[in-house]
Design an enzyme around this catalytic site. Structure first.
Site, mmCIF file in Angstrom:
data_model
loop_
_atom_site.group_PDB
_atom_site.id
_atom_site.type_symbol
_atom_site.label_atom_id
_atom_site.label_comp_id
_atom_site.label_asym_id
_atom_site.label_seq_id
_atom_site.Cartn_x
_atom_site.Cartn_y
_atom_site.Cartn_z
ATOM 1 N N GLN A 148 28.782 68.797 69.480
ATOM 2 C CA GLN A 148 29.535 68.511 68.274
ATOM 3 C C GLN A 148 29.957 67.053 68.400
ATOM 4 O OE1 GLN A 148 31.797 71.838 66.755
ATOM 5 N NE2 GLN A 148 30.594 70.981 65.097
ATOM 6 N N GLU B 237 35.509 66.883 62.769
ATOM 7 C CA GLU B 237 34.645 67.633 63.678
ATOM 8 C C GLU B 237 33.276 67.684 63.030
ATOM 9 O OE1 GLU B 237 36.520 70.352 65.741
ATOM 10 O OE2 GLU B 237 34.725 71.200 66.637
ATOM 11 N N SER C 34 34.427 72.693 72.856
ATOM 12 C CA SER C 34 33.627 73.626 73.647
ATOM 13 C C SER C 34 32.464 74.174 72.834
ATOM 14 C CB SER C 34 34.519 74.765 74.167
ATOM 15 O OG SER C 34 35.540 74.215 74.964
ATOM 16 N N HIS C 35 32.119 73.450 71.779
ATOM 17 C CA HIS C 35 31.109 73.948 70.850
ATOM 18 C C HIS C 35 29.716 73.543 71.288
ATOM 19 C CE1 HIS C 35 34.728 73.572 67.919
ATOM 20 N NE2 HIS C 35 34.892 74.526 68.809
ATOM 21 N N VAL C 36 29.302 74.094 72.413
ATOM 22 C CA VAL C 36 27.963 73.831 72.927
ATOM 23 C C VAL C 36 27.041 74.922 72.401
ATOM 24 C CG1 VAL C 36 28.687 72.566 74.959
ATOM 25 C CG2 VAL C 36 28.614 75.034 75.068
#
Lengths: 587, 405
Positions: free
Chosen positions: A346, A437, A513-515
């Site tokens: 992100q 984001e 933590s948006h993997v």
């Protein structure tokens, strides 16, 4: 290695995805075993209000996150480098224990927009194939908004998601998000009340002609009992939210919404502190036969099962598939293989505003309370001639300014001493920030693979991340952050810091933590790992569920979609697979 | 057509077999249900893997008693008992070997059970797995360990005899009265006790301290009892552990978990009807709440605002099914505040049931509030929003905490 009696279903990971599927399949009457690498976590015992407000313990020392001694990743920016292991989490925060990362998440619960599920087709239709930058490997998801919508609804009803719908069955509602896909129903609970910062931002955005809306949030706004009979209490804006477990039963997670009901079912068993080592297949490689795991005493077990559901965090989903030899490992040179391809992240951007005469009481906050606009997200604006695609969700979400970490200091403040103290005192109450984001689009050289040098305590290779921001994403970051700065300027701050994402990806500062990606869904087995039911191509009794299935990442938080995909997979298993076990879609 | 006739003939044949087999099975299920009503497992099952093998330790004001092994094991259980032995224990408090039973075994309540219920219960008990587990039931200190003293106790505290219906009342009311006084043995905890540990005359169900908790007043007194509870509140509490006033906690959590949540709906309704009609001997005068200007109230209000109001709300209104309302809540007006002190100091976890699996917890504040502060906040909630009850002192808090350690 001891062999346990066979069970109908084994589920790896008891975070959101694993708990959802385990519960659905237990309702189907199947014997379900859930295996979780971390400890049992429970609101009453672990997130007591008397002890949970501890920034040192939960933020600085990362109590709820996976121990890097147990398992970590190595990272590098491009294939020419040698990756090094992350010995402390920075950029992202993989969870551990029942509830997984869903315990310490923020709670922001967007649905992806309809065009995201067919992004490549959509952009080709609108701008022509030649407009898409060569570096990007965009893909369709092999599913559609219409197929996803009922499952988003299921997830929101379980989580008690609060918000104000902008589009119910095609009818637009002022005050909601005008860009969201048509919803079959409203949010289960009304939007949270807004603190001062978001209110001010929304006013400024409205004055510039934008359409602000309350950020959809799985922090419930009123006491809510979900379809499983589990009750949540309203969010109190305590400010100890992201990185913490919720003490007030307000933030939805598997432990606050599903596990209390699931644990009562006689046909469900959970093993905690048990790490799955491998998914086993038969000699043909076309049938999963169960898993092996190691318990906290160091004993190894085989758990045979008819159906294997892998529902760990993105990284572990992909690593387990690589370790188990499922699918062909992706090779960026030949562009062959699917396991590990299309890893994305992100793009985090923000603008900080310093005022003189405002008091934001920044200690009042929650991970997901705030106002946002979507005019510059995804393909909501015309990208013709801009030279990039994608965008970001622009919003003010004060998460609560904890005493150790929150240090709002204007540019050119000395790093220590009396002037530093004075600046902190002057700015603590009167600073706010607007985040953006933003999307992260996949490239050929961003991928996941097994590290050749570093191993975990069981002797298995660590997962290696090869990632850098695409030029496309950095251009997008400049453009969208500029739009944020325009709004910020209209709010007349004394001064501001404009920080679009620039340069190379660094694993040190926290970004999100948006993997996503690495074991992606699609309709073509040569470029995807699972079909639209999250069923692994060629191994029909194996399902891999989570953000690992996203072919690229839009400018939204992923959890709502992870939840919806879990319900979607469970639905397919219950209604189609169990009636006729086998490939639900033939390649 | 022929086939279907043949099938129905077979079905008829089967059903006639079934009807012959039925009485035994019915008796077994009735017996099992009576055991649930009487919550035998509360004292007789310590380890769920060893049902009814005894071993539960019961702390009484006189010392420790331990639930007996009531499985049909011949050596350590009741395998050598006859039905008459069993009936005598249940209705007279005299065991197989002539030993008198302590009142902790609520034979004073079970004596109200009719012969048929006892027979059904006995029939079911014969089907239990015999488990070898020696249990020393009597662990009382001298002189309470002398069982012959119980003759005197019985003479003062025990009235033998089956429940006698009140002809002026409905069948439902009588069923409720029977369940409360008989198998449900509610008075064992909820009726005030005399110096000997027997029920105080004329004070049925008016509340008592049991195992460090206050078993509250169950009369229809509006200030302290169930006067404000609706019939549905009572049913919901017993069925799900949760209603607007309370989430079952402490020993009552176990009673809900093991017993009342399994009761038939008719029986819960009957209990509610009975309890709503069982007036106290005399309604005590409602006390005046402490003035808001009282120093204890001021301190309590401050603590309440900082520590309690986020969940229970500033107005004491609570949140449905998760944080009980404190406003206008008779449970706060009990004569003894031991449960409140305990819950604030040590925390507590509500019961989990199928209907309400959440089991929310009240956090412990002994680490963050001192005795005077706990006393102040308990005093504050006992004297706010329609509640009125005696203030609590720091010393009382100290005593409760000492017993918890």
């Amino acid at each position: 290695m001891k062999k346990l009696p066979k069970t109908d279903v084994v589920v790896i990971g008891l975070g959101w995805a694993g708990a959802i599927i385990a519960n659905e399949l237990a309702d189907e009457g199947l014997e379900v075993v859930g295996i979780e690498r971390g400890p049992w976590r429970d609101t009453a015992r672990d997130f007591n209000i008397g002890t949970v407000t501890d920034e040192l313990r939960y933020v600085m020392r990362e109590e709820l996150m996976l121990r890097t001694r147990q398992n970590t990743c190595t990272m590098r920016n491009n294939p020419s480098q040698t990756a090094l292991p992350m010995r402390t989490w920075g950029s992202f925060h993989p969870g551990n224990g029942t509830g997984g990362a869903g315990n310490h998440w923020a709670g922001i619960t967007f649905r992806f927009q309809p065009e995201e599920f067919r992004l490549k087709s959509h952009l080709t239709e609108r701008y022509g194939a030649s407009a898409i930058p060569d570096e990007l490997v965009l893909q369709d998801w092999g599913t559609s908004w219409e197929e996803m919508e009922p499952h988003y609804m299921q997830f929101e009803r379980v989580a008690g998601t609060s918000g104000y719908a902008g589009n119910i069955q095609g009818e637009k509602r002022p005050g909601g998000n005008p860009f969201e896909g048509a919803r079959s129903g409203d949010y289960p609970t009304p939007p949270l009340r807004q603190p001062y910062g978001p209110t001010l931002f929304a006013e400024a955005a409205r004055n510039m002609g934008y359409q602000p809306f309350p950020v959809p949030s799985s922090l419930v706004s009123e006491a809510y009992t979900n379809p499983y009979g589990v009750t949540m209490g309203p969010c109190t804006f305590c400010g100890f939210c992201t990185n913490y477990g919720c003490a007030n039963y307000s933030k939805a997670s598997a432990i606050t919404t599903i596990l209390p009901a699931l644990m009562r079912k006689e046909n469900f068993t959970a093993y905690t502190n048990s790490e799955v080592l491998e998914v086993l297949t038969d000699s043909t490689g076309r049938q999963a036969t169960g898993v092996t795991y190691i318990d906290s005493s160091g004993d190894k077990w085989e758990q045979p099962a008819d159906l294997v559901i892998v529902a760990a965090f993105t990284f572990e989903n992909v690593r387990l598939m690589l370790l188990s030899g499922i699918g062909k490992a992706y090779d960026p040179v030949t562009n062959q293989g699917t396991t590990g391809r299309n890893y994305a992240y992100q793009t985090a951007n923000n603008v900080t505003l310093f005022f003189d005469n405002k008091n934001f009481n920044p200690f009042i906050g929650a991970g997901a309370v705030g106002m946002g606009i979507d005019e510059f997200n995804n393909d909501n604006f015309d990208h013709s001639g801009l030279g990039f695609f994608g965008g970001g969700s622009i919003r003010v979400t004060p998460i609560g300014s904890a005493p150790i970490g929150y240090r709002p200091l204007p540019p050119n403040t000395p790093k220590w001493g009396a002037k530093w103290k004075r600046a902190l005192k002057d700015n603590y109450l009167s600073t706010m920030s607007i985040g953006c984001e933003a999307s992260s689009y996949t490239t050929r050289t961003n991928y996941l693979s097994l590290d050749p040098n570093y191993k975990d305590p069981h002797g298995r290779p660590l997962l290696r991340i090869t990632f850098d921001f695409a030029a496309n994403d950095l251009k997008m970051a400049q453009y969208c952050t500029g739009k944020v700065a325009d709004i910020a300027k209209s709010m007349n701050p004394r001064e501001m810091i404009v920080k679009p994402m620039t340069g190379h990806w660094s694993s040190v500062p926290y970004q999100s933590s948006h993997v996503v990606g690495g074991f992606i869904m699609g309709s073509d087995p040569s470029t995807s790992s699972v079909n639209k039911h999250l069923q692994v191509w060629d191994v029909p009794n194996l399902f891999v569920v989570g953000a690992s299935a996203f072919p690229q990442n839009p400018g939204y938080n992923p959890t709502g979609t992870v939840g919806a995909l879990a319900f979607k997979a469970a639905h397919a298993i219950r209604h189609f697979y169990l009636k006729r076990p086998g490939e639900m879609i033939s390649a | 057509m022929k086939i279907s006739l043949a099938v129905s003939a077979v079905a008829l044949l089967l059903s006639s077999f079934a009807s012959q087999a039925q009485p035994d099975y019915d008796q077994y299920t009735r017996g099992r249900y009576i055991a649930t009503l009487a919550d035998c497992s509360a004292c007789h099952t310590r380890d769920p893997q060893q049902p009814f093998a005894g071993g539960v330790r019961l702390q009484t004001p006189f010392g420790t008693l331990v639930g007996a092994n009531i499985t049909p094991d011949r050596e350590t259980g009741i395998g050598t008992w006859s039905y008459d032995d069993f009936r005598r224990a249940m209705t007279e408090g005299i065991g197989h070997d002539g030993k008198r039973l302590y009142g902790a075994m609520p034979f004073t309540a079970y004596t109200k059970m009719p012969e048929k219920d006892l027979q059904d219960l006995w029939a079911w008990m014969q089907t239990l797995q015999p488990l070898y587990q020696p249990v020393e039931t009597n662990q009382l200190p001298f002189p309470f360990n002398i069982r012959t003293s119980l003759m005197v106790w019985n003479w003062i505290n025990f009235t033998r005899g089956e429940y006698q219906p009140d002809a002026k009342r409905s069948a439902q009311w009588n069923r409720g009265a029977y369940l409360v006084a008989g198998p449900g043995h509610c008075g064992t905890c909820h009726t005030p006790k005399n110096l000997l540990g027997g029920d105080k005359g004329g004070k049925a169900l008016q509340g008592e301290v049991v195992e460090g908790w206050y078993a509250p007043d169950l009369t229809s007194d509006p200030h302290r009892g169930l006067g404000k509870w609706s019939q549905q509140d009572i049913v919901s509490y017993l069925r799900t552990g949760v209603n607007r006033y309370d989430i079952a906690s402490g020993p009552m959590a176990d009673a809900v978990r093991h017993s009342t949540r399994h009761w038939h709906d008719d029986d819960l309704q009957a209990v509610a009807v009975y309890l709503k009609s069982s007036g106290p001997a005399q309604v005590d005068k409602v006390p005046q709440p402490l003035a808001a200007t009282d120093a204890r109230m001021k301190l309590g209000a401050q603590i309440y605002g900082a520590k309690c109001s986020a969940c229970h709300r500033p107005d004491g209104g609570g949140e449905k099914n998760i944080f009980p309302q404190l406003a206008d809540n008779p449970l706060l007006n009990q004569s003894d505040a031991i449960s409140l002190i305990r819950v604030v100091a040590a925390g507590s976890r509500g019961v989990d049931t199928d209907a309400h699996p959440t089991a929310p917890a009240m956090p412990a504040f002994a680490g963050t509030l001192d005795n005077a502060e706990i006393a102040a906040v308990v005093t504050f909630i006992r004297n706010s929003w329609g509640n009125a009850a005696a203030p609590v002192s720091a010393d009382e808090v100290k005593q409760v905490k000492a017993k918890l350690e």
